[in-house]
Scaffold this active site. Sequence first.
Site, PDB file in Angstrom:
ATOM      1  NE  ARG A 171     -44.340  40.899 -17.208  1.00 37.13           N
ATOM      2  CZ  ARG A 171     -45.489  40.212 -17.056  1.00 37.13           C
ATOM      3  NH1 ARG A 171     -45.754  39.190 -17.857  1.00 37.13           N
ATOM      4  NH2 ARG A 171     -46.365  40.553 -16.129  1.00 37.13           N
ATOM      5  CD  GLU A 178     -45.918  42.585 -24.226  1.00 35.92           C
ATOM      6  OE1 GLU A 178     -45.028  41.780 -23.901  1.00 35.92           O
ATOM      7  OE2 GLU A 178     -47.035  42.605 -23.716  1.00 35.92           O
ATOM      8  CG  HIS A 189     -48.585  39.649 -22.876  1.00 34.37           C
ATOM      9  ND1 HIS A 189     -47.741  40.553 -22.276  1.00 34.37           N
ATOM     10  CD2 HIS A 189     -48.838  38.701 -21.920  1.00 34.37           C
ATOM     11  CE1 HIS A 189     -47.491  40.170 -21.027  1.00 34.37           C
ATOM     12  NE2 HIS A 189     -48.151  39.052 -20.790  1.00 34.37           N
TER      13      HIS A 189
HETATM   14  C1  DGY Z   1     -49.266  38.317 -15.991  1.00 34.57           C
HETATM   15  O1  DGY Z   1     -50.284  38.139 -15.301  1.00 34.57           O
HETATM   16  O2  DGY Z   1     -48.201  38.672 -15.509  1.00 34.57           O
HETATM   17  C2  DGY Z   1     -49.395  38.053 -17.456  1.00 34.57           C
HETATM   18  O3  DGY Z   1     -48.311  38.403 -18.175  1.00 34.57           O
HETATM   19  C3  DGY Z   1     -50.674  38.657 -18.017  1.00 34.57           C
HETATM   20  O4  DGY Z   1     -51.641  37.778 -17.666  1.00 34.57           O
END
Ligand code: DGY
Length: 328
Positions: A241, A270, A288
Site C-alpha cells: 500500500r 492514489e 496498481h
Molecule cells: C489487494 O487486493 O489488496 C490489491 O491491492 C488489489 O488487488
Amino acid sequence: MAEPAVLLTRELVAEAMRALDGRCELDLYTGPPEAMPRNELLRRAKDKDGLLTILTERIDDELLDAAGPRLKIVANHAVGFDNIDVPACTRRGILVTNTPDVLTEATADLAWSLILATVRRVAEGDRFLRARRPWIWGPQMMLGHDLFGKTLGIVGCGRIGRAVARRGFGFGMRVVYTDEARLPEAVEADLRVEWRDLPELLSESDVVSIHVPLTPQTRHMFGAQAFGMMKPTAVLVNTARGPIVDETALAEALRTGEIFAAGLDVYEREPEVPQDLLGQENITLLPHLGSATIETRTAMGLLAVENLFAGLAGRRPRCLVNPEVLDR
Ligand code: DGY
C-alpha cells in the site's frame, strides 16, 4: 422472497458479473473510471443488504449510517481492507470479507517484475530507445546490479511475502525477513528464510520488498531514516500500500543516490503520482497492477461474489475478516 439489494461500486470481470446475475437486485455504478463520487456512494448505499466494494471506496461510520440497518455485509474485492473501518462494521454486526490467497502468486510475480525492472533498468532502457536518442553498445552503458548471490529482504512474511521469497531462491538469492513477530523456527527452516529486525534487514539487503498491510504502525514505515539505513546499491519495491512509503523522502533518496532505484505499484495518494517521482529516471512506476491478470481478477471476482451471497444468506463467508460478528 424479495431478492437482496446489492450495490457494486465498479464492474467486475465478465465471469464474476455472470455470478451475480439473477441473484440480487443489482445497483451497478457505471460512471467514469475515477472512484465513485462520495455523495453518490452515500446515496446509493441506502437500504442495501450488501455492498461489493473495491479498494477505492472508504467504508466508515458515515457510509454505514447512510446505508442503514439492512446492511449485512461489505464484501471487498481485494485482499487489503484498509479502506474499511472494520471495528465500525463489527459494532453494527456487519460482516466484512476480503479476497486472500487467489492473488498471492500474481502479486508476487508483479513484485518480481518490479525487482528485475529496477535492478536492470528495464523501463529506463525502454524509455531511452523510445526517445530515439543515439546509442551504441558500450561497456559502461546503463549498468544495473547482479541479483545472483545477493540478499533479498522481505518486509512482511505473510502469503505474498513468502511467494516473493520463494521466487528469490530461483534467482540464487539469500532471503532475510522481518515481521511483527518472528515465525516459528520450523517455518523459517521450511521457507529457508532468516529473521532480522528492520534496521538489520535494511542495512543487509540488496533488494527490499514490502508486503505488510497498511496500519497506523506501518504508515510511513519507509521514510528518511529507513532510506538512510539502506545500501546505496539497494532497490526498494512496494506492491503493498502506498502510504507505507513516504514519497517525499523516497524522491529525495532517489535524487541523492542514497538508494539505487525503486519500483512502485502503489501510491500515497492514489491515483495521484507525484511529479517528484515522475521526474526521476531510477524509478519504475506501475498503476496498481499487482493482481491484474485475467485469471486472478476472475478468481477475485468470484470469491468476492461467493463471500457476498454467503453473508446475505446468513452463512459464514469463506474469507471473513471480522468473525466476532458471528461468534458473539
Ligand atoms: C489487494 O487486493 O489488496 C490489491 O491491492 C488489489 O488487488
